[in-house]
Write a protein that holds these residues in place. Structure first.
Motif, mmCIF file in Angstrom:
data_model
loop_
_atom_site.group_PDB
_atom_site.id
_atom_site.type_symbol
_atom_site.label_atom_id
_atom_site.label_comp_id
_atom_site.label_asym_id
_atom_site.label_seq_id
_atom_site.Cartn_x
_atom_site.Cartn_y
_atom_site.Cartn_z
ATOM 1 N N PRO A 4 -21.847 -1.081 -4.607
ATOM 2 C CA PRO A 4 -21.141 -0.417 -5.721
ATOM 3 C C PRO A 4 -21.374 -1.109 -7.056
ATOM 4 O O PRO A 4 -21.417 -0.449 -8.100
ATOM 5 C CB PRO A 4 -19.672 -0.490 -5.297
ATOM 6 N N VAL A 72 -19.345 8.198 -5.982
ATOM 7 C CA VAL A 72 -18.910 7.053 -5.167
ATOM 8 C C VAL A 72 -17.939 6.176 -5.949
ATOM 9 O O VAL A 72 -16.883 5.775 -5.444
ATOM 10 C CB VAL A 72 -20.133 6.230 -4.714
ATOM 11 N N LEU A 73 -18.270 5.882 -7.201
ATOM 12 C CA LEU A 73 -17.416 5.011 -8.002
ATOM 13 C C LEU A 73 -16.080 5.668 -8.305
ATOM 14 O O LEU A 73 -15.034 5.002 -8.333
ATOM 15 C CB LEU A 73 -18.135 4.629 -9.301
ATOM 16 N N GLU A 75 -14.560 7.779 -6.317
ATOM 17 C CA GLU A 75 -13.796 7.713 -5.069
ATOM 18 C C GLU A 75 -13.219 6.309 -4.859
ATOM 19 O O GLU A 75 -12.065 6.150 -4.435
ATOM 20 C CB GLU A 75 -14.692 8.088 -3.884
ATOM 21 N N LEU A 76 -14.011 5.283 -5.155
ATOM 22 C CA LEU A 76 -13.516 3.918 -5.006
ATOM 23 C C LEU A 76 -12.385 3.637 -5.994
ATOM 24 O O LEU A 76 -11.401 2.960 -5.646
ATOM 25 C CB LEU A 76 -14.668 2.925 -5.230
ATOM 26 N N ASP A 77 -12.515 4.158 -7.204
ATOM 27 C CA ASP A 77 -11.454 3.960 -8.193
ATOM 28 C C ASP A 77 -10.180 4.666 -7.769
ATOM 29 O O ASP A 77 -9.070 4.131 -7.917
ATOM 30 C CB ASP A 77 -11.922 4.476 -9.560
ATOM 31 N N GLN A 78 -10.328 5.869 -7.218
ATOM 32 C CA GLN A 78 -9.158 6.599 -6.728
ATOM 33 C C GLN A 78 -8.501 5.853 -5.574
ATOM 34 O O GLN A 78 -7.268 5.768 -5.490
ATOM 35 C CB GLN A 78 -9.574 8.007 -6.282
ATOM 36 N N ALA A 79 -9.312 5.291 -4.687
ATOM 37 C CA ALA A 79 -8.762 4.517 -3.573
ATOM 38 C C ALA A 79 -8.001 3.299 -4.078
ATOM 39 O O ALA A 79 -6.932 2.955 -3.559
ATOM 40 C CB ALA A 79 -9.888 4.081 -2.635
ATOM 41 N N ARG A 80 -8.522 2.646 -5.116
ATOM 42 C CA ARG A 80 -7.838 1.486 -5.687
ATOM 43 C C ARG A 80 -6.476 1.870 -6.232
ATOM 44 O O ARG A 80 -5.473 1.186 -6.003
ATOM 45 C CB ARG A 80 -8.693 0.861 -6.790
#
Length: 305
Positions: A4, A72-73, A75-80
């Motif tokens: 990432p 992808v980024l 989705e990772l930000d949303q997960a955070r």
């Protein structure tokens, strides 16, 4: 599997139009960012960028990967954000106590890392003179606090319900005006050689001053305090101006805004131990997270007594 961090580098170059501008945005050097992009190209098995005199542009393969990278980024930000809300780190306030040296030199990097990970938490910092910080934690005025004690020195147990977690131990060192004979010699300076030297020191009740005077007295050396100040910064400035020599925490010597001569002492028995004061089982998720950041940052630079 694409890293990432390298995907974020690709997005930054696409948006900035050059590697140097993208590096400034991400806090990298341009060569370091170029290395990340080269690794990403090796992972992709094809060229992703074309460099030209005005900057850089993405190849067709780079444009294709850019679309996926952004997804992808995101989705990772949303997960955070979702994990932050789940652990109670979305919103709210974190109150931190500190003393001046830690607030100036040690706390800012940890708070910067905390803010990047949890931007919605409001931060407040209050300065205390140890051991007042432990009392502030016990009274609920702050969620955790940085404090210190001198070794050897009079033990000062924390208030009931408050625990001290040691983070960093630093030596006390001799500081002199630049070019002073005591700071010019090789190796450590025997503490006994301070006998008769004009000392610039803290107030008589300061634990550091009491510890230094006790060590000198144990060696049969007299103490000659010629000037007092309640502030280490002022002590260092007075020493720099030639009013005497002083024994101060190493961090203060390294961070002095005035020029100093610095030399370690022998025996190396005078230390300052920096700890975080907190309430076990009574902390907030934000306080626990910051304490973990402090532990990780400080213990890597700890000097064992």
């Amino acid at each position: 599997m694409y890293d990432p961090t390298r995907l974020a580098a690709l997005v930054a170059v696409a948006e900035a139009g050059s590697i140097s501008r993208a590096a400034d945005r991400l806090g990298y050097t341009a060569p370091a960012l170029s290395q990340q992009l080269a690794k990403l190209e090796r992972e992709a098995g094809t060229a992703l960028l074309v460099r030209h005199h005005r900057g850089a542009r993405l190849t067709a393969a780079g444009e294709l990967l850019l679309v996926r990278a952004r997804r992808v980024l995101d989705e990772l930000d949303q997960a955070r954000h979702e994990l932050t809300r789940l652990t109670g780190l979305s919103g709210g306030r974190l109150r931190i106590g500190t003393f001046m040296t830690a607030g100036t030199h040690l706390l800012p990097p940890a708070l910067s890392a905390f803010r990047r990970a949890h931007p919605d938490v409001e931060l407040s910092v209050t300065e205390y003179v140890p051991p007042q910080a432990g009392t502030a934690v016990a009274l609920g005025e702050v969620d955790l606090a940085l404090t210190h004690e001198y070794v050897p020195g009079e033990a000062m147990p924390p208030p009931e319900g408050v625990r001290l977690e040691p983070l960093l131990t630093e030596e006390l060192v001799l500081v002199t005006a630049p070019g002073h004979a005591l700071s010019a010699g090789p190796g450590r300076l025997p503490l006994a050689e301070l006998a008769g030297q004009p000392l610039v020191s803290m107030a008589p009740a300061n634990p550091n001053r009491r510890a230094v005077e006790a060590e000198l007295a144990a060696m049969g050396a007299s103490v000659a305090v010629r000037c007092e100040s309640p502030s280490y910064a002022v002590v260092c400035a007075l020493v720099s101006a030639g009013l005497g020599v002083a024994v101060v925490p190493e961090m203060m010597a390294e961070g002095s805004v005035t020029p100093l001569g610095v030399r370690r002492l022998d025996p190396p028995e005078l230390h300052r131990r920096i700890s975080v004061a907190y309430r076990p089982g009574g902390g907030t998720p934000a306080a626990d997270t910051l304490r973990a950041l402090l532990r990780g940052a400080f213990t890597r630079h700890s000097t064992a007594p």
